[in-house]
Enzyme design. Structure first.
Site, PDB file in Angstrom:
ATOM      1  N   TYR A  35       6.609  12.615  -2.965  1.00  0.00           N
ATOM      2  CA  TYR A  35       6.450  11.682  -4.081  1.00  0.00           C
ATOM      3  C   TYR A  35       5.007  11.734  -4.597  1.00  0.00           C
ATOM      4  O   TYR A  35       4.113  12.272  -3.948  1.00  0.00           O
ATOM      5  CB  TYR A  35       6.757  10.243  -3.651  1.00  0.00           C
ATOM      6  CG  TYR A  35       5.541   9.527  -3.095  1.00  0.00           C
ATOM      7  CD1 TYR A  35       4.804   8.655  -3.893  1.00  0.00           C
ATOM      8  CD2 TYR A  35       5.084   9.778  -1.808  1.00  0.00           C
ATOM      9  CE1 TYR A  35       3.661   8.037  -3.402  1.00  0.00           C
ATOM     10  CE2 TYR A  35       3.955   9.161  -1.315  1.00  0.00           C
ATOM     11  CZ  TYR A  35       3.238   8.296  -2.112  1.00  0.00           C
ATOM     12  OH  TYR A  35       2.104   7.702  -1.637  1.00  0.00           O
ATOM     13  N   LYS A  70       2.511   8.979  -7.464  1.00  0.00           N
ATOM     14  CA  LYS A  70       2.438   7.972  -8.514  1.00  0.00           C
ATOM     15  C   LYS A  70       1.578   8.533  -9.623  1.00  0.00           C
ATOM     16  O   LYS A  70       0.546   9.150  -9.371  1.00  0.00           O
ATOM     17  CB  LYS A  70       1.815   6.675  -7.993  1.00  0.00           C
ATOM     18  CG  LYS A  70       2.698   5.919  -7.030  1.00  0.00           C
ATOM     19  CD  LYS A  70       2.028   4.627  -6.579  1.00  0.00           C
ATOM     20  CE  LYS A  70       2.851   3.923  -5.523  1.00  0.00           C
ATOM     21  NZ  LYS A  70       2.152   2.725  -5.006  1.00  0.00           N
ATOM     22  N   GLU A  71       2.031   8.295 -10.867  1.00  0.00           N
ATOM     23  CA  GLU A  71       1.236   8.727 -12.014  1.00  0.00           C
ATOM     24  C   GLU A  71       1.036   7.552 -12.952  1.00  0.00           C
ATOM     25  O   GLU A  71       1.863   6.638 -13.008  1.00  0.00           O
ATOM     26  CB  GLU A  71       1.876   9.905 -12.741  1.00  0.00           C
ATOM     27  CG  GLU A  71       3.151   9.602 -13.487  1.00  0.00           C
ATOM     28  CD  GLU A  71       3.706  10.793 -14.256  1.00  0.00           C
ATOM     29  OE1 GLU A  71       3.354  11.944 -13.948  1.00  0.00           O
ATOM     30  OE2 GLU A  71       4.492  10.558 -15.183  1.00  0.00           O
ATOM     31  N   LYS A  81       0.173  12.595 -25.209  1.00  0.00           N
ATOM     32  CA  LYS A  81       0.358  11.651 -24.106  1.00  0.00           C
ATOM     33  C   LYS A  81      -0.149  12.305 -22.829  1.00  0.00           C
ATOM     34  O   LYS A  81       0.172  13.465 -22.557  1.00  0.00           O
ATOM     35  CB  LYS A  81       1.843  11.314 -23.966  1.00  0.00           C
ATOM     36  CG  LYS A  81       2.192  10.362 -22.845  1.00  0.00           C
ATOM     37  CD  LYS A  81       3.698  10.138 -22.849  1.00  0.00           C
ATOM     38  CE  LYS A  81       4.141   9.116 -21.853  1.00  0.00           C
ATOM     39  NZ  LYS A  81       5.577   8.851 -21.960  1.00  0.00           N
TER      40      LYS A  81
END
Length: 157
Positions: free
Chosen positions: A68, A70-71, A83
């Site tokens: 995993y 997180k961004e 973006k």
């Protein structure tokens, strides 16, 4: 060690239509529906899709390197149709990367055609330089192809 890798693709839809998908969380839903072998879960931990939104991406068992990360969305520019998201926990950061940023851009080519561009920018500690080999633009190319298919079949405007 700082480096970048990118890929461009022509999409036969107006840039404004492509940007509506890329600038929103709907892109995550499209990815989950079509590319579950690539990413099997995306949780929205903070935000509503704007700058500051934090996502937790979980990868299928057996994904090389990590399970995993997180961004955080760090930039969404509607005028430039760009973006950016940076990994803020887990994944690449656990492998010696000090920066792992993904940028999507939508570039108008004509009234009914645009270029989508994905870029990965990364910085790696010298002692982890061998891990540069795990950086691949291919997953982003799959996301862009999936988004292009979605955009050309769906008439949402």
């Amino acid at each position: 060690m700082f480096a970048t890798v990118s890929h461009e693709m022509e999409v036969k839809v107006p840039a404004s239509k492509a940007w509506r998908l890329y600038s929103s969380l709907k892109l995550a839903n499209v990815v989950l529906q079509k590319l579950s072998h690539l990413i099997n879960k995306i949780d929205i931990l903070e935000g509503d899709g704007g700058v500051g939104t934090v996502l937790r991406l979980q990868f299928p068992p057996g994904t090389p390197g990590f399970t995993y990360y997180k961004e955080k969305f760090t930039k969404i520019d509607d005028e430039k149709r760009a973006k950016e998201a940076e990994v803020i926990e887990g994944g690449y950061l656990d492998l010696g990367f000090t920066l792992y940023r993904v940028r999507f851009e939508v570039i108008e080519k004509s009234e009914d055609c645009c270029i989508t561009k994905a870029t990965i920018e990364y910085d790696l500690k010298e002692e982890a330089a061998a891990n540069a080999s795990i950086v691949s633009i291919q997953p982003l190319v799959l996301i862009m192809e999936t988004a292009a298919d979605y955009l050309t079949v769906n008439d949402e405007d």
